[in-house]
Design a protein around this motif. Structure first.
Motif, PDB file in Angstrom:
ATOM      1  N   GLY A 240       0.799  -1.224   0.000  1.00 24.99           N
ATOM      2  CA  GLY A 240       0.000   0.000   0.000  1.00 24.99           C
ATOM      3  C   GLY A 240       0.824   1.263   0.000  1.00 24.99           C
ATOM      4  N   GLY A 241       2.156   1.143   0.030  1.00 30.01           N
ATOM      5  CA  GLY A 241       3.017   2.321   0.029  1.00 30.01           C
ATOM      6  C   GLY A 241       3.109   2.995  -1.326  1.00 30.01           C
ATOM      7  N   GLY A 242       2.541   2.384  -2.354  1.00 32.03           N
ATOM      8  CA  GLY A 242       2.540   2.979  -3.684  1.00 32.03           C
ATOM      9  C   GLY A 242       3.804   2.662  -4.455  1.00 32.03           C
ATOM     10  N   GLY A 243       3.786   2.962  -5.743  1.00 29.55           N
ATOM     11  CA  GLY A 243       4.920   2.676  -6.605  1.00 29.55           C
ATOM     12  C   GLY A 243       5.925   3.800  -6.624  1.00 29.55           C
ATOM     13  N   ALA A 456       0.286  -1.220   4.616  1.00 37.34           N
ATOM     14  CA  ALA A 456       0.484   0.230   4.501  1.00 37.34           C
ATOM     15  C   ALA A 456      -0.805   0.963   4.150  1.00 37.34           C
ATOM     16  CB  ALA A 456       1.561   0.526   3.461  1.00 37.34           C
ATOM     17  N   VAL A 457      -1.889   0.238   3.856  1.00 37.23           N
ATOM     18  CA  VAL A 457      -3.191   0.850   3.563  1.00 37.23           C
ATOM     19  C   VAL A 457      -3.829   1.280   4.876  1.00 37.23           C
ATOM     20  CG1 VAL A 457      -5.482   0.524   2.569  1.00 37.23           C
ATOM     21  CG2 VAL A 457      -3.489  -0.571   1.505  1.00 37.23           C
ATOM     22  N   ALA A 458      -3.949   2.584   5.073  1.00 32.72           N
ATOM     23  CA  ALA A 458      -4.414   3.097   6.363  1.00 32.72           C
ATOM     24  C   ALA A 458      -5.925   3.234   6.452  1.00 32.72           C
ATOM     25  CB  ALA A 458      -3.774   4.463   6.635  1.00 32.72           C
ATOM     26  N   GLN A 459      -6.623   3.331   5.320  1.00 37.17           N
ATOM     27  CA  GLN A 459      -8.065   3.641   5.328  1.00 37.17           C
ATOM     28  C   GLN A 459      -8.900   2.365   5.313  1.00 37.17           C
ATOM     29  OE1 GLN A 459      -5.875   4.961   3.121  1.00 37.17           O
ATOM     30  NE2 GLN A 459      -5.862   7.172   3.434  1.00 37.17           N
ATOM     31  N   TYR A 534      -2.669  10.499   1.975  1.00 35.92           N
ATOM     32  CA  TYR A 534      -2.548   9.152   1.415  1.00 35.92           C
ATOM     33  C   TYR A 534      -2.365   8.077   2.482  1.00 35.92           C
ATOM     34  CZ  TYR A 534      -1.719  11.100  -3.315  1.00 35.92           C
ATOM     35  OH  TYR A 534      -1.825  11.733  -4.524  1.00 35.92           O
ATOM     36  N   TRP A 535      -1.461   8.315   3.430  1.00 41.42           N
ATOM     37  CA  TRP A 535      -1.019   7.237   4.323  1.00 41.42           C
ATOM     38  C   TRP A 535      -1.261   7.484   5.813  1.00 41.42           C
ATOM     39  CZ3 TRP A 535       2.948   8.657   0.512  1.00 41.42           C
ATOM     40  CH2 TRP A 535       2.957   7.806  -0.587  1.00 41.42           C
ATOM     41  N   LYS A 536      -1.715   8.652   6.172  1.00 40.38           N
ATOM     42  CA  LYS A 536      -2.001   8.977   7.584  1.00 40.38           C
ATOM     43  C   LYS A 536      -0.805   8.579   8.474  1.00 40.38           C
ATOM     44  CE  LYS A 536      -6.077   7.056   8.222  1.00 40.38           C
ATOM     45  NZ  LYS A 536      -7.404   6.880   8.854  1.00 40.38           N
ATOM     46  N   GLY A 537      -1.064   7.872   9.566  1.00 34.18           N
ATOM     47  CA  GLY A 537      -0.011   7.545  10.518  1.00 34.18           C
ATOM     48  C   GLY A 537       1.005   6.543  10.027  1.00 34.18           C
ATOM     49  N   ASN A 538       0.742   5.893   8.909  1.00 34.57           N
ATOM     50  CA  ASN A 538       1.697   4.923   8.368  1.00 34.57           C
ATOM     51  C   ASN A 538       2.879   5.581   7.657  1.00 34.57           C
ATOM     52  OD1 ASN A 538       0.261   2.726   9.277  1.00 34.57           O
ATOM     53  ND2 ASN A 538      -0.833   2.385   7.346  1.00 34.57           N
ATOM     54  N   TYR A 539       2.784   6.895   7.429  1.00 35.21           N
ATOM     55  CA  TYR A 539       3.832   7.539   6.643  1.00 35.21           C
ATOM     56  C   TYR A 539       5.187   7.519   7.357  1.00 35.21           C
ATOM     57  CZ  TYR A 539       6.233  10.909   3.666  1.00 35.21           C
ATOM     58  OH  TYR A 539       7.123  11.518   2.824  1.00 35.21           O
ATOM     59  N   ALA A 540       5.211   7.656   8.668  1.00 36.99           N
ATOM     60  CA  ALA A 540       6.492   7.669   9.389  1.00 36.99           C
ATOM     61  C   ALA A 540       7.250   6.361   9.175  1.00 36.99           C
ATOM     62  CB  ALA A 540       6.251   7.915  10.875  1.00 36.99           C
ATOM     63  N   ARG A 541       6.536   5.244   9.209  1.00 33.19           N
ATOM     64  CA  ARG A 541       7.206   3.958   8.975  1.00 33.19           C
ATOM     65  C   ARG A 541       7.674   3.857   7.530  1.00 33.19           C
ATOM     66  NH1 ARG A 541       4.740  -2.202   9.932  1.00 33.19           N
ATOM     67  NH2 ARG A 541       6.687  -3.300   9.400  1.00 33.19           N
ATOM     68  N   LEU A 542       6.868   4.340   6.588  1.00 33.37           N
ATOM     69  CA  LEU A 542       7.288   4.331   5.186  1.00 33.37           C
ATOM     70  C   LEU A 542       8.558   5.154   4.991  1.00 33.37           C
ATOM     71  CD1 LEU A 542       3.811   4.714   3.435  1.00 33.37           C
ATOM     72  CD2 LEU A 542       5.289   2.690   3.368  1.00 33.37           C
ATOM     73  N   GLN A 543       8.661   6.282   5.664  1.00 30.54           N
ATOM     74  CA  GLN A 543       9.879   7.098   5.565  1.00 30.54           C
ATOM     75  C   GLN A 543      11.097   6.366   6.114  1.00 30.54           C
ATOM     76  OE1 GLN A 543       8.483  10.980   7.341  1.00 30.54           O
ATOM     77  NE2 GLN A 543       9.621  11.755   5.577  1.00 30.54           N
ATOM     78  N   ARG A 544      10.912   5.678   7.233  1.00 25.69           N
ATOM     79  CA  ARG A 544      12.031   4.934   7.814  1.00 25.69           C
ATOM     80  C   ARG A 544      12.497   3.844   6.858  1.00 25.69           C
ATOM     81  NH1 ARG A 544      12.068   0.331  10.711  1.00 25.69           N
ATOM     82  NH2 ARG A 544       9.848   0.403  11.225  1.00 25.69           N
ATOM     83  N   GLN A 559       5.396  12.566  -5.872  1.00 27.72           N
ATOM     84  CA  GLN A 559       4.764  12.209  -4.605  1.00 27.72           C
ATOM     85  C   GLN A 559       5.247  10.852  -4.104  1.00 27.72           C
ATOM     86  OE1 GLN A 559       0.514  12.750  -5.355  1.00 27.72           O
ATOM     87  NE2 GLN A 559       0.619  14.846  -4.596  1.00 27.72           N
ATOM     88  N   SER A 560       6.519  10.566  -4.324  1.00 27.34           N
ATOM     89  CA  SER A 560       7.114   9.388  -3.710  1.00 27.34           C
ATOM     90  C   SER A 560       7.373   9.673  -2.236  1.00 27.34           C
ATOM     91  CB  SER A 560       8.423   9.023  -4.423  1.00 27.34           C
ATOM     92  OG  SER A 560       9.311  10.124  -4.430  1.00 27.34           O
ATOM     93  N   VAL A 561       7.576   8.608  -1.460  1.00 29.54           N
ATOM     94  CA  VAL A 561       7.903   8.761  -0.046  1.00 29.54           C
ATOM     95  C   VAL A 561       9.213   9.524   0.070  1.00 29.54           C
ATOM     96  CG1 VAL A 561       8.497   7.516   2.064  1.00 29.54           C
ATOM     97  CG2 VAL A 561       6.645   6.678   0.586  1.00 29.54           C
ATOM     98  N   ARG A 562       9.236  10.519   0.934  1.00 28.06           N
ATOM     99  CA  ARG A 562      10.410  11.391   1.079  1.00 28.06           C
ATOM    100  C   ARG A 562      11.407  10.840   2.087  1.00 28.06           C
ATOM    101  NH1 ARG A 562       8.525  13.115  -3.126  1.00 28.06           N
ATOM    102  NH2 ARG A 562       7.728  15.220  -3.438  1.00 28.06           N
ATOM    103  N   LEU A 563      12.683  11.067   1.822  1.00 29.95           N
ATOM    104  CA  LEU A 563      13.710  10.710   2.795  1.00 29.95           C
ATOM    105  C   LEU A 563      13.551  11.519   4.079  1.00 29.95           C
ATOM    106  CD1 LEU A 563      16.840  10.444   0.513  1.00 29.95           C
ATOM    107  CD2 LEU A 563      15.725   8.566   1.719  1.00 29.95           C
TER     108      LEU A 563
END
Length: 563
Positions: A240-243, A456-459, A534-544, A559-563
């Protein structure tokens, strides 16, 4: 066939970002599984021709006559002029292409199906595009005890191979030509999702080409049950983190968690037959009150019938709120005909929509379902019905359209103020394309049975998605149609800064319907950033995970996950 069904394209069902995390390849030889397969992993899956000789991938340069066909996807608003397009056949060839791009400092992008709504795949910065269409095998991998799907496979490739070979399926989208790469990594959904969940709920492992901090390139296999926590994280990011954020997925393996036995028992059984209903209500018979009652009834029905494992909780519906200039409103409804009281559940649901509009009329019975003058139900074998619903609209698979899309998740029935704004925009006199409107698609059921942090799908508790959209053909119509979608979206969500911020009613946006405007303060006046929509609270883990697996930010887009 009604005029509505001829005209609509149902893009909502299959809209996936067919870009950088696409998958591909042939199955590994039995016993060849490894947690980290290294740079030579693709050698386990080398393609061969009919007489067994190795077959190499393809490189297309600007002088090649194939070049114009490979520099854009389905949305003709987005074009690229890369130095070359690489069409690999193996994971090893993907590794080589990425290594070359990294060494030369060239921007790369990846395409599987070409359905990306935004310019994430095709834009002026791209110098090397990796297109995975030659990596489209669908097989059963005995060493993994799971089905292996190549990155260039389309959804129809997958449906046909799984069903005809083993009688099973994954609950993916309607649109045949969507590539699995973006569809799966964005948490793809479709007409069987209320019954069986999201596609990522059945994902077992991914093979990913990644780039380390020192610039070295290799492929790794990350599974749901990997012993290494870093690999489990990488797997989770692809649920769910996207491409386009972590690497290039060259293979997907599917097996439902907890499933045991042979191949025929490892994924959901496809229905033997489905009820498929197409509804068409002429706009000239629709009043403001009727429109309001229809949208309210549809949402409240989903609220009341949201229990996984029930017949009503498995019914899937698309409500097609087309612009008045199209001539009609419509709906598509699908239900597994083998479920208890399926005909009665479907008949009652259809009658409720007619009654809400005030258009009840003499009814007729077809295939055990009570239809009205505005609905037609067919009882079809599942695969035939799946092919049919994906092909009945000529624009759904039309590669010459230009388009814009915006999305939202809703946790409740649509509030009256939002319904009023929808009606106001759908009856405007500014003359957008006839292929313009708002599509509501059902969610909930089995989707909601999974925790919002398990993937990673938050909704997970949303009961519906919306897709504000317009499709057209001529560049001279760009401004008019883009403006309609932007204005309608901003009007409907005016109370929350013009976007569907997560709250008790709305729950952000769907990454597989990407919207570049969410990053622009001119269109997102809320205090919620695009990534949290897009990801709500899951974004922090995606960044890590991004920092861990792509520290050089090789795999990136707007709109890729940012470093």
């Amino acid at each position: 066939m009604t005029n509505e069904i001829k005209r609509r394209r149902f893009v909502g069902a299959g809209s996936g970002i067919a870009l950088a995390t696409a998958v591909g390849g042939l199955v590994q030889a039995p016993g060849a599984r490894a947690a980290d397969t290294g740079a030579g992993a693709g050698r386990l899956a080398e393609a061969t021709d009919a007489i067994g000789a190795q077959t190499a991938g393809v490189t297309v340069a600007p002088a090649d006559p194939r070049y114009p066909d490979l520099t854009s996807g389905m949305n003709q608003r987005w074009q690229a002029r890369p130095d070359k397009i690489v069409l690999p056949r193996t994971t090893a060839e993907v590794v080589t292409a990425v290594r070359e791009a990294v060494a030369a400092g060239k921007r790369l992008s990846v395409c599987s199906g070409g359905h990306c709504f935004e310019d994430f795949v095709f834009n002026a910065d791209v110098k090397i595009n990796i297109k995975l269409s030659l990596m489209n095998q669908v097989t059963f991998d005995t060493s993994m005890n799971a089905f292996c799907v190549g990155g260039g496979a389309t959804l129809l490739d997958v449906y046909e191979a799984l069903y005809e070979g083993w009688g099973v399926t994954i609950p993916g989208g309607i649109c045949h030509s969507v590539g699995v790469g973006g569809h799966i990594t964005g948490g793809g959904f479709g007409n069987l999702s209320r019954q069986y969940g999201l596609t990522v709920d059945h994902l077992h492992a991914v093979e990913v080409v990644v780039v380390a901090a020192d610039g070295s390139v290799r492929s790794v296999i990350a599974a749901r049950d990997s012993a290494d926590a870093r690999l489990r994280d990488l797997f989770w990011a692809h649920t769910g983190g996207g491409g386009g954020s972590f690497g290039i997925v060259t293979r997907f393996w599917f097996r439902t968690p907890g499933a045991t036995g042979g191949p025929e028992t490892l994924l959901p059984k496809a229905p033997s037959q489905i009820f498929l209903t197409l509804a068409n209500w002429p706009w000239e018979k629709v009043t403001l009150d009727g429109f309001s009652r229809l949208v309210t009834y549809w949402g409240q029905w989903l609220e009341r019938n949201n229990t996984a494992g029930t017949t009503a909780g498995s019914l899937y519906s698309w409500l097609l709120l087309n612009h008045r200039d199209s001539g009609s409103l419509g709906a598509v409804v699908q239900l597994d005909a083998s479920l208890p009281d399926a005909a009665t559940v479907l008949s009652d649901f259809l009658a409720g929509m007619d009654q809400a509009l005030g258009l009840s009329s003499t009814t007729r019975r077809s295939s055990g379902v009570v239809d009205s003058a505005y609905t037609t139900t067919r009882l079809l074998p599942w695969l035939r019905g799946t092919r049919y619903i994906g092909a009945i609209s000529p624009t759904q698979l039309d590669p010459t359209t230009r388009s814009i899309h915006k999305s939202s998740h809703l946790r409740t029935a649509t509030p009256q103020r939002q319904i009023d704004a929808m009606y106001r925009n759908l009856t405007s006199t500014d003359g957008p394309s006839a292929l313009t409107g708002i599509v509501l698609s059902a969610s909930g059921g089995r989707i909601a049975s999974v925790s919002p942090t398990a993937t990673a799908v938050a909704q997970r508790d949303a009961i519906m998605k919306t897709n504000f959209e317009s499709l057209w053909y001529d560049t001279k119509d760009d401004a008019k149609n883009i403006a309609w979608v932007r204005n309608a979206f901003r009007d409907v969500y005016a109370d929350t800064g013009g976007v569907p911020v997560p709250n008790g009613v709305t729950d952000g946006c769907y990454i597989n319907y990407p919207d570049g405007d969410l990053s622009d303060p001119a269109f997102n006046a809320s205090a919620v950033s695009w990534h949290d929509l897009y990801w709500k609270g899951n974004y922090a883990r995606l960044q890590r995970i991004k920092r861990d697996w792509d520290p050089r930010d090789v795999f990136r887009h707007r709109q890729s996950v940012r470093l």
